[in-house]
Design a protein around this motif. Structure first.
Motif, PDB file in Angstrom:
ATOM      1  N   GLU A 129      37.917  36.069  31.160  1.00  0.00           N
ATOM      2  CA  GLU A 129      37.734  35.596  32.534  1.00  0.00           C
ATOM      3  C   GLU A 129      38.181  34.138  32.710  1.00  0.00           C
ATOM      4  N   TYR A 181      46.415  42.266  37.116  1.00  0.00           N
ATOM      5  CA  TYR A 181      45.295  42.808  37.878  1.00  0.00           C
ATOM      6  C   TYR A 181      44.762  41.759  38.868  1.00  0.00           C
ATOM      7  N   GLU A 182      44.649  40.526  38.397  1.00  0.00           N
ATOM      8  CA  GLU A 182      44.147  39.453  39.272  1.00  0.00           C
ATOM      9  C   GLU A 182      45.119  39.153  40.410  1.00  0.00           C
ATOM     10  N   ASN A 183      46.395  39.471  40.192  1.00  0.00           N
ATOM     11  CA  ASN A 183      47.390  39.284  41.252  1.00  0.00           C
ATOM     12  C   ASN A 183      47.417  40.474  42.213  1.00  0.00           C
ATOM     13  N   GLY A 184      46.503  41.389  42.031  1.00  0.00           N
ATOM     14  CA  GLY A 184      46.364  42.503  42.971  1.00  0.00           C
ATOM     15  C   GLY A 184      47.516  43.493  42.926  1.00  0.00           C
ATOM     16  N   CYS A 203      36.764  47.567  34.312  1.00  0.00           N
ATOM     17  CA  CYS A 203      37.336  46.831  33.189  1.00  0.00           C
ATOM     18  C   CYS A 203      36.553  47.269  31.945  1.00  0.00           C
ATOM     19  N   PRO A 216      41.796  45.950  31.736  1.00  0.00           N
ATOM     20  CA  PRO A 216      41.431  45.802  33.155  1.00  0.00           C
ATOM     21  C   PRO A 216      41.698  47.111  33.909  1.00  0.00           C
ATOM     22  N   PRO A 250      40.759  30.923  32.869  1.00  0.00           N
ATOM     23  CA  PRO A 250      42.122  30.849  33.420  1.00  0.00           C
ATOM     24  C   PRO A 250      43.158  31.124  32.326  1.00  0.00           C
ATOM     25  N   LYS A 273      45.614  41.390  32.536  1.00  0.00           N
ATOM     26  CA  LYS A 273      44.523  40.784  33.304  1.00  0.00           C
ATOM     27  C   LYS A 273      45.130  39.981  34.459  1.00  0.00           C
ATOM     28  N   THR A 274      46.191  39.249  34.137  1.00  0.00           N
ATOM     29  CA  THR A 274      46.859  38.434  35.156  1.00  0.00           C
ATOM     30  C   THR A 274      47.455  39.316  36.244  1.00  0.00           C
TER      31      THR A 274
END
Ligand code: OGA
Ligand code: NI
Length: 366
Positions: A114, A27-30, A304, A225, A116, A24-25
């Motif tokens: 979702e 993915y969130e970092n693109g 996701c 994700p 943090p 997930k992390t």
């Protein structure tokens, strides 16, 4: 609560360290490419564009729970036996658990992921017996190649003792997950009764129902994700489940595949249904008649996916063995006695993928 695992060091968030924090992390970092830690050897990669999965003749059996409870029980038991023998899987509809309960569970699971990372990683631990465990991949301490999945595992029985250990946020997690755990447990008991009957066993003579009253229960919320290169990795590698039955709730995104007649068959989600599968313990209990079948999870580049797997079985202290009435001169005993401790030792020390554990319990018949 067990101590959290040390994850990453200093302030460097290179992809080499990032993966320990979960997909997930990343993915969130693109992230645009799958880090090498996730890239499967070519022979193990899913053939995402394979036309095989599209073959129209491959459908999971659907069992109507209302029929199991009504005048059509005999016919429904027959269908249940057929599904467990030939697929190891079925979809259960009309199960009677209110949509509100299942929807709240998927929804709160989604919101957990979702939050943090600082909130989620409080539950990272190497202790396999911890009442709550957050992690990534399959077995993050052992996997050579990681898979594209983060998970939250909650031990659910006995609930009153465990509930205070569960995450306190999202604020409604405990209530929604506890309701869901209670309802799935009650449903499980009714399915086990039907399974015992479908095996031709006499419910009064078998001690299994009594044993299951104190049976083990755990719940794994899986988060897959979107993945930039879904053909290089998997959400979960081929494995069988070690419990008696798994009740899987999935959202509307496809991903689960089961191995059927040497082909991977995609399980098309039926809204509001459960995917139920035979675990290793039921394969042993049925002396090999019901099959614990390999399954895996594929990921995709756009959506996701959230699933909630409830693994239920005998108490952690039980010995699992074939039902005496199912051992006959024509079908001799096929499995050795086993217990949870042996299984946990096994997964700590070796690869729990494929059906390796069950193979260690098999008796080779000549
Ligand atoms: C599992 C599993 C399938 C899925 O948790 O054991 O097989 O679709 N999950 O998440
Ligand atoms: Ni599984």
């Amino acid at each position: 609560m067990s101590p959290a695992i040390e994850i990453s060091t200093g302030n460097d968030d290179s992809s080499e360290n990032l993966y320990q924090k979960g997909v997930k992390t990343m993915y969130e970092n693109g992230i645009e490419h799958v880090p090498s830690k996730y890239v499967l050897p070519p022979s193990e990669r899913p053939n995402v564009s394979s036309p095989e999965a599209e073959l129209p003749d491959l459908h999971l059996p659907v069992i109507d729970f209302a029929h199991l409870q009504g005048p059509n029980r005999r016919q429904a038991l027959h269908s249940l036996a057929h599904a467990c023998e030939h697929f190891g899987f079925f979809q259960l509809v009309n199960h009677g658990i209110a949509e509100e309960v299942t929807e709240k569970m998927v929804n709160v699971g989604k919101r957990f992921f979702e939050m943090p990372l600082s909130e989620r990683e409080k539950y990272m631990t190497a202790d396999m017996n911890a009442p709550v465990r957050y992690g990534t991949s399959f077995n993050q301490n052992r996997d050579g190649v990681f898979c594209w999945r983060d998970f939250l595992k909650l031990i659910c029985h006995p609930l009153p003792q465990l509930l205070p250990h569960w995450p306190s946020s999202p604020i409604d997690l405990r209530e929604s997950a506890a309701n869901y755990a209670e309802e799935t447990r009650a449903l499980y008991m009714v399915i086990v009764e039907a399974i015992v009957e479908s095996l031709g066993l006499n419910k009064r003579e078998e001690t299994i129902m009594k044993e299951m009253e104190d049976g083990s229960q755990l719940m794994v919320v899986n988060c897959y994700p979107p993945c930039p290169q879904p053909d290089l990795t998997v959400g979960m590698p081929p494995h069988s489940d070690y419990g008696f039955l798994t009740l899987l709730l999935q959202d509307d995104v496809e991903g689960l595949q089961i191995l059927h007649k040497h082909r991977w068959l995609t399980v098309r989600p039926i809204p509001g249904s459960f995917v139920v599968n035979v675990g290793d313990h039921l394969e042993i209990f049925s002396n090999g008649r019901y099959k614990s079948v390999l399954h895996r999870v594929l990921v995709n580049s756009t959506n996701c996916r959230i699933s909630v797997a409830s693994l239920l079985s005998f108490p952690f202290t039980s010995t699992v063995r074939p039902a005496v009435a199912l051992i006959t001169p024509t079908n001799p005993r096929r499995y050795k006695d086993t217990d949870f401790a042996t299984f946990l030792d096994y997964i700590k020390s070796s690869d729990s993928k494929n059906k390796n554990f069950l193979h260690t319990r098999s008796i080779v018949l000549s």
